[in-house]
Design a protein around this motif. Sequence first.
Motif, PDB file in Angstrom:
ATOM      1  N   VAL A  37     -18.730  28.395 -12.296  1.00 13.55           N
ATOM      2  CA  VAL A  37     -20.095  28.774 -12.679  1.00 13.55           C
ATOM      3  C   VAL A  37     -20.006  29.536 -13.998  1.00 13.55           C
ATOM      4  CG1 VAL A  37     -22.111  30.167 -12.084  1.00 13.55           C
ATOM      5  CG2 VAL A  37     -20.909  28.876 -10.307  1.00 13.55           C
ATOM      6  N   PRO A  38     -20.643  29.037 -15.052  1.00 15.31           N
ATOM      7  CA  PRO A  38     -20.520  29.691 -16.351  1.00 15.31           C
ATOM      8  C   PRO A  38     -21.384  30.940 -16.453  1.00 15.31           C
ATOM      9  CG  PRO A  38     -21.973  27.799 -16.530  1.00 15.31           C
ATOM     10  CD  PRO A  38     -21.436  27.796 -15.129  1.00 15.31           C
ATOM     11  N   LEU A  39     -20.905  31.900 -17.225  1.00 17.09           N
ATOM     12  CA  LEU A  39     -21.680  33.086 -17.551  1.00 17.09           C
ATOM     13  C   LEU A  39     -22.514  32.810 -18.792  1.00 17.09           C
ATOM     14  CD1 LEU A  39     -18.854  35.750 -17.141  1.00 17.09           C
ATOM     15  CD2 LEU A  39     -20.778  35.411 -15.587  1.00 17.09           C
ATOM     16  N   THR A  40     -23.685  33.433 -18.866  1.00 16.71           N
ATOM     17  CA  THR A  40     -24.511  33.303 -20.071  1.00 16.71           C
ATOM     18  C   THR A  40     -24.259  34.445 -21.038  1.00 16.71           C
ATOM     19  OG1 THR A  40     -26.350  34.486 -19.019  1.00 16.71           O
ATOM     20  CG2 THR A  40     -26.322  32.083 -18.808  1.00 16.71           C
ATOM     21  N   VAL A  41     -23.335  35.337 -20.672  1.00 16.07           N
ATOM     22  CA  VAL A  41     -22.957  36.459 -21.535  1.00 16.07           C
ATOM     23  C   VAL A  41     -21.455  36.406 -21.748  1.00 16.07           C
ATOM     24  CG1 VAL A  41     -24.851  37.925 -20.764  1.00 16.07           C
ATOM     25  CG2 VAL A  41     -22.678  37.990 -19.541  1.00 16.07           C
ATOM     26  N   GLY A  42     -20.978  37.174 -22.717  1.00 11.10           N
ATOM     27  CA  GLY A  42     -19.547  37.222 -22.964  1.00 11.10           C
ATOM     28  C   GLY A  42     -18.848  38.165 -21.998  1.00 11.10           C
TER      29      GLY A  42
END
Length: 305
Positions: A37-42
């Motif tokens: 699941v990708p993060l939308t923040v760093g």
Amino acid sequence: MTVADVPEPPCRDGWVRVNVRAGSINQHDVWILKGTVPLTVGLPAVIGMDAAGTTDDGQDVIVHAVLADPAFRGSDETLDPRRTFLPEAGHGTLAEVIVVPRRNLVAKPKELSWAEAACLPTAWLTAYRMLFTKAGARAGDRVLIQGAGGAVSTAAIVLARAAGLQVHVTARDPVRGERARRIGAHEIHQPDDRLPDQMDIVIESVGAATWKASLAAARPGGCVVVCGASTGFTVPTNLARIFSKQLRIAGSTMGTRAELESLAGFLVAHGVRPVVDSVKPLAQVAHQFDRLLAGAAFGKLAVSM
């Protein structure tokens, strides 16, 4: 993953600060750690889906983890094509202090402990939506719940029994099967057993290992509700079985804020409580992830702040 001191997040307009009293962990957190699941923040980012705590003005609350787009006008925020979840946006709940939109807060019933309340927003809300919103469960229905010890399955057992359903559960481990019986299951079966009756509802959170059996277990016109795939996402599907038995296959993800309110009220009204495997302090959160990854937990793994 590490536990560290970081600056408190800023509180923007329409958001509120919550002093977290307890959280719990989920498979979704594992998917974030694995990069599924990708993060939308760093990075670094705070993970965690579930929390209960106190606002600065003294309200005891449960945090709903679904973030709808501000422009979304529908009644079901889980269907917002631009919705995300708190940890993916960098506002995860495994922290002493979090900030969340005010609309994401639900009053915590005084009858629930902090750890019990922190179990509700993901696994218990998912099970509640699967049973009552997606499958339309009614007293007397026969339900098969795949897997005896997972967070969603234990929630489904307790909720289904409280609602008057006939609860059947699959379990390879007889010890876990007996624990499932103690929390509400009527009958325990091996995953490959031929069941004495076909089921009105099948609750499927296991995935590849049980999918074929789930389709076989449902009665003609029955409903198979799927929310996850802890044993794999690729499944063999017999299309003839689906259309000849006229099965309903329903996908389900999380639940709405309104359903979270209803779930909390259901627990109070029926006198049932979340199944909590264990509670550890935040400094020992890695221990809880080890139990989750090893499949050793029965019910929810909670974290106290």
